[in-house]
Each structure stands twice: as C-alpha cells, then as structure tokens.
Design a protein around this motif. Structure first.
Motif, PDB file in Angstrom:
ATOM      1  N   GLN A 233     -15.374   7.380  -4.772  1.00 33.45           N
ATOM      2  CA  GLN A 233     -14.789   8.137  -6.278  1.00 33.45           C
ATOM      3  C   GLN A 233     -13.465   7.187  -6.845  1.00 33.45           C
ATOM      4  O   GLN A 233     -13.600   7.239  -8.097  1.00 33.45           O
ATOM      5  CB  GLN A 233     -14.400   9.518  -6.103  1.00 33.45           C
ATOM      6  CG  GLN A 233     -14.158  10.213  -7.396  1.00 33.45           C
ATOM      7  CD  GLN A 233     -15.326  10.259  -8.340  1.00 33.45           C
ATOM      8  OE1 GLN A 233     -16.467  10.577  -7.892  1.00 33.45           O
ATOM      9  NE2 GLN A 233     -15.137   9.794  -9.571  1.00 33.45           N
ATOM     10  N   LEU A 234     -12.608   6.852  -5.985  1.00 40.27           N
ATOM     11  CA  LEU A 234     -11.498   6.160  -6.351  1.00 40.27           C
ATOM     12  C   LEU A 234     -11.714   4.717  -7.157  1.00 40.27           C
ATOM     13  O   LEU A 234     -11.326   4.575  -7.887  1.00 40.27           O
ATOM     14  CB  LEU A 234     -10.823   5.648  -5.000  1.00 40.27           C
ATOM     15  CG  LEU A 234      -9.476   6.640  -4.407  1.00 40.27           C
ATOM     16  CD1 LEU A 234      -8.923   6.433  -3.211  1.00 40.27           C
ATOM     17  CD2 LEU A 234      -8.580   6.789  -5.575  1.00 40.27           C
TER      18      LEU A 234
ATOM     19  N   ASP B  48      -3.393  -5.280 -14.510  1.00 40.69           N
ATOM     20  CA  ASP B  48      -2.969  -4.942 -13.060  1.00 40.69           C
ATOM     21  C   ASP B  48      -3.866  -4.357 -12.300  1.00 40.69           C
ATOM     22  O   ASP B  48      -4.896  -3.719 -12.885  1.00 40.69           O
ATOM     23  CB  ASP B  48      -1.849  -3.627 -13.636  1.00 40.69           C
ATOM     24  CG  ASP B  48      -0.398  -4.365 -14.201  1.00 40.69           C
ATOM     25  OD1 ASP B  48      -0.088  -5.338 -13.750  1.00 40.69           O
ATOM     26  OD2 ASP B  48       0.288  -3.236 -14.568  1.00 40.69           O
ATOM     27  N   ILE B  49      -3.890  -4.997 -11.236  1.00 34.13           N
ATOM     28  CA  ILE B  49      -4.965  -4.948 -10.145  1.00 34.13           C
ATOM     29  C   ILE B  49      -4.240  -4.025  -9.061  1.00 34.13           C
ATOM     30  O   ILE B  49      -3.583  -4.865  -8.257  1.00 34.13           O
ATOM     31  CB  ILE B  49      -5.939  -6.105  -9.634  1.00 34.13           C
ATOM     32  CG1 ILE B  49      -6.463  -6.400 -10.906  1.00 34.13           C
ATOM     33  CG2 ILE B  49      -6.691  -5.628  -8.649  1.00 34.13           C
ATOM     34  CD1 ILE B  49      -7.391  -8.045 -10.664  1.00 34.13           C
ATOM     35  N   ARG B  50      -4.541  -3.060  -8.913  1.00 33.04           N
ATOM     36  CA  ARG B  50      -3.732  -2.027  -7.863  1.00 33.04           C
ATOM     37  C   ARG B  50      -4.737  -1.598  -6.671  1.00 33.04           C
ATOM     38  O   ARG B  50      -4.362  -0.451  -6.354  1.00 33.04           O
ATOM     39  CB  ARG B  50      -3.261  -0.833  -8.585  1.00 33.04           C
ATOM     40  CG  ARG B  50      -2.018  -1.363  -9.738  1.00 33.04           C
ATOM     41  CD  ARG B  50      -1.364  -0.126 -10.456  1.00 33.04           C
ATOM     42  NE  ARG B  50      -0.892  -0.546 -11.579  1.00 33.04           N
ATOM     43  CZ  ARG B  50      -0.516   0.211 -12.703  1.00 33.04           C
ATOM     44  NH1 ARG B  50      -1.148   1.399 -12.809  1.00 33.04           N
ATOM     45  NH2 ARG B  50       0.171  -0.275 -13.655  1.00 33.04           N
ATOM     46  N   LEU B  51      -5.347  -2.326  -6.339  1.00 33.90           N
ATOM     47  CA  LEU B  51      -6.151  -2.077  -5.261  1.00 33.90           C
ATOM     48  C   LEU B  51      -5.399  -1.662  -3.776  1.00 33.90           C
ATOM     49  O   LEU B  51      -5.955  -0.900  -3.193  1.00 33.90           O
ATOM     50  CB  LEU B  51      -7.290  -3.105  -4.765  1.00 33.90           C
ATOM     51  CG  LEU B  51      -8.765  -3.085  -5.590  1.00 33.90           C
ATOM     52  CD1 LEU B  51      -9.326  -4.266  -5.301  1.00 33.90           C
ATOM     53  CD2 LEU B  51      -9.183  -1.943  -5.278  1.00 33.90           C
ATOM     54  N   ALA B  52      -4.408  -2.572  -3.683  1.00 37.20           N
ATOM     55  CA  ALA B  52      -3.511  -2.392  -2.395  1.00 37.20           C
ATOM     56  C   ALA B  52      -2.665  -1.159  -2.579  1.00 37.20           C
ATOM     57  O   ALA B  52      -2.505  -0.752  -1.561  1.00 37.20           O
ATOM     58  CB  ALA B  52      -2.538  -3.610  -2.194  1.00 37.20           C
ATOM     59  N   VAL B  53      -2.662  -0.688  -3.641  1.00 43.32           N
ATOM     60  CA  VAL B  53      -1.975   0.785  -3.647  1.00 43.32           C
ATOM     61  C   VAL B  53      -3.118   1.905  -3.542  1.00 43.32           C
ATOM     62  O   VAL B  53      -2.893   2.897  -2.893  1.00 43.32           O
ATOM     63  CB  VAL B  53      -1.149   0.940  -5.306  1.00 43.32           C
ATOM     64  CG1 VAL B  53      -0.684   2.426  -5.311  1.00 43.32           C
ATOM     65  CG2 VAL B  53      -0.132  -0.066  -5.460  1.00 43.32           C
ATOM     66  N   ALA B  54      -4.198   1.551  -3.948  1.00 45.98           N
ATOM     67  CA  ALA B  54      -5.117   2.877  -3.858  1.00 45.98           C
ATOM     68  C   ALA B  54      -5.763   2.695  -2.336  1.00 45.98           C
ATOM     69  O   ALA B  54      -6.318   3.810  -2.182  1.00 45.98           O
ATOM     70  CB  ALA B  54      -6.217   2.611  -4.934  1.00 45.98           C
ATOM     71  N   PHE B  55      -5.865   1.443  -1.910  1.00 50.53           N
ATOM     72  CA  PHE B  55      -6.354   1.400  -0.472  1.00 50.53           C
ATOM     73  C   PHE B  55      -5.413   0.663   0.127  1.00 50.53           C
ATOM     74  O   PHE B  55      -5.252  -0.723   0.428  1.00 50.53           O
ATOM     75  CB  PHE B  55      -7.702   0.518  -0.522  1.00 50.53           C
ATOM     76  CG  PHE B  55      -8.882   1.411  -1.412  1.00 50.53           C
ATOM     77  CD1 PHE B  55      -9.548   2.581  -0.729  1.00 50.53           C
ATOM     78  CD2 PHE B  55      -8.929   0.870  -2.554  1.00 50.53           C
ATOM     79  CE1 PHE B  55     -10.408   3.015  -1.322  1.00 50.53           C
ATOM     80  CE2 PHE B  55      -9.851   1.719  -3.399  1.00 50.53           C
ATOM     81  CZ  PHE B  55     -10.464   2.572  -2.621  1.00 50.53           C
ATOM     82  N   PRO B  56      -4.328   1.092   0.924  1.00 53.98           N
ATOM     83  CA  PRO B  56      -3.209   0.471   1.465  1.00 53.98           C
ATOM     84  C   PRO B  56      -3.558  -0.348   2.639  1.00 53.98           C
ATOM     85  O   PRO B  56      -2.687  -1.220   3.128  1.00 53.98           O
ATOM     86  CB  PRO B  56      -2.333   1.657   2.342  1.00 53.98           C
ATOM     87  CG  PRO B  56      -2.675   2.914   1.252  1.00 53.98           C
ATOM     88  CD  PRO B  56      -4.064   2.641   0.952  1.00 53.98           C
ATOM     89  N   ALA B  57      -4.663  -0.532   3.301  1.00 52.80           N
ATOM     90  CA  ALA B  57      -5.157  -1.567   4.325  1.00 52.80           C
ATOM     91  C   ALA B  57      -5.310  -2.695   3.643  1.00 52.80           C
ATOM     92  O   ALA B  57      -5.504  -3.852   4.367  1.00 52.80           O
ATOM     93  CB  ALA B  57      -6.297  -0.934   5.084  1.00 52.80           C
ATOM     94  N   VAL B  58      -5.478  -2.819   2.389  1.00 50.38           N
ATOM     95  CA  VAL B  58      -5.759  -4.107   1.448  1.00 50.38           C
ATOM     96  C   VAL B  58      -4.252  -4.857   1.467  1.00 50.38           C
ATOM     97  O   VAL B  58      -3.339  -4.283   0.999  1.00 50.38           O
ATOM     98  CB  VAL B  58      -6.153  -3.800   0.278  1.00 50.38           C
ATOM     99  CG1 VAL B  58      -6.241  -5.131  -0.644  1.00 50.38           C
ATOM    100  CG2 VAL B  58      -7.652  -3.240   0.293  1.00 50.38           C
ATOM    101  N   GLN B  59      -4.312  -6.020   2.238  1.00 48.25           N
ATOM    102  CA  GLN B  59      -3.265  -6.904   2.442  1.00 48.25           C
ATOM    103  C   GLN B  59      -3.179  -7.893   1.312  1.00 48.25           C
ATOM    104  O   GLN B  59      -1.980  -8.359   0.827  1.00 48.25           O
ATOM    105  CB  GLN B  59      -2.916  -7.502   3.723  1.00 48.25           C
ATOM    106  CG  GLN B  59      -2.877  -6.446   4.798  1.00 48.25           C
ATOM    107  CD  GLN B  59      -1.538  -5.495   4.508  1.00 48.25           C
ATOM    108  OE1 GLN B  59      -0.424  -6.137   4.131  1.00 48.25           O
ATOM    109  NE2 GLN B  59      -1.727  -4.224   4.272  1.00 48.25           N
TER     110      GLN B  59
END
Length: 170
Positions: free
Chosen positions: A73-74, A131-142
C-alpha cells in the motif's frame, strides 16, 4: 524519438504481471528507473523484500501478511515520489507486485516488491527534479540507484541515506 524504444525495454507496463528485469537483488539498495516523454512520466521500482518488510519468505503469520500488505500500500500510494510541482504531474496508474512471498516461493530465494507507475504531466517541460523518498518510507533502504531517460539524454544518480533530490534533466 529514442525514448520510446527504451521505455519499451526498461519500463514495461503490461496488462498482466510486472516484468522483473531491473538487475541484481541487493539488500539495502532500491532501483528506480524514470522515463519522461511528451506529457508523461513512467517509473519502475525494484525493492528487496527484506528492506520493505524485514523478511523474504512466504508469510507465516497474520503479522507478516499485514506487513506485506502495508508495504504494498505504501508503494501503491506513491507518496514517496514527488515530481516537481511546476510540472503538474498526476498519478494515473500504479501496479505493485510482491514476488517471493507466496506459497510457491523457493526456499532460501529472494523476495522483492516491483512497482510500475504512469504519471500524466500537464507541463512535463518543467519536470526538472524529483524527490524520491524511498529511504524515508522504508528505513532499511540505504541507497537508491536512479536511472533517468528523457528526450535530452540519460543519467544515473545515487541517493545515499535519506537524500532524496534527483535532477531530471541530464
């Protein structure tokens, strides 16, 4: 235009399942492919399952099933992807496909979330950044590897940590 053949090869938006040809599965690293062409933007994402939900096996509990649904869903909401406001882009289509979490998953195999998006842009000439905020939505993304193609050319950029700004015009 040269963008269209690349779009067909790299960013397929098929009527069925999402194609899986984005490259190697690397924990901590997501891949985002962006194509901008005449009033539209197409985006394809590959995100390791471990980075999205913390595991890569078939769901064994209601909590794991809920985690898979929440991650899907995210991704579907696409709030983690923000085109330049001046471009007036609207999400027209989102397809999310979790792979490797079902009962037919291979033991010890990898699981991924693949997503495809189609945006219509009222002023695509003004789509100069994302703005690509994948690391904010999924904190395990480095790290997020972003490949971009436009009529002006192509580019690859890497976002480390919570960095999110990507220049669209090469």
């Amino acid at each position: 235009m040269m963008v269209f053949p690349f779009l067909l090869a790299v960013l397929p938006l098929t009527g069925g399942a999402v194609e899986r040809q984005l490259g190697p599965h690397v924990h901590g690293q997501a891949q985002v492919d962006v194509s901008v062409d005449a009033g539209s933007m197409d985006v394809q994402v590959s995100l390791p399952g471990h980075d999205a939900v913390g595991f890569e096996h078939p769901s064994g509990s209601p909590q794991e099933s809920a985690a898979i649904e929440k991650a899907a869903q995210l991704l579907k909401d696409a709030a983690w992807l923000v085109p330049a406001p001046a471009a007036n882009c609207t999400l027209a289509l989102a397809r999310i496909s979790p792979h490797g979490f079902g009962g037919n998953a291979e033991p010890g195999g990898h699981a991924d979330f693949d997503a495809s998006y189609h945006f219509t842009c009222g002023r695509s000439a003004r789509l100069d950044q994302l703005d690509i905020r994948l690391a904010v939505a999924f904190p395990a993304v480095q790290k997020v590897v972003v490949r971009i193609i436009t009529a002006a050319g192509s580019d690859q950029q890497e976002l480390d940590g919570t960095a999110s700004h990507v220049d669209v015009q090469p």
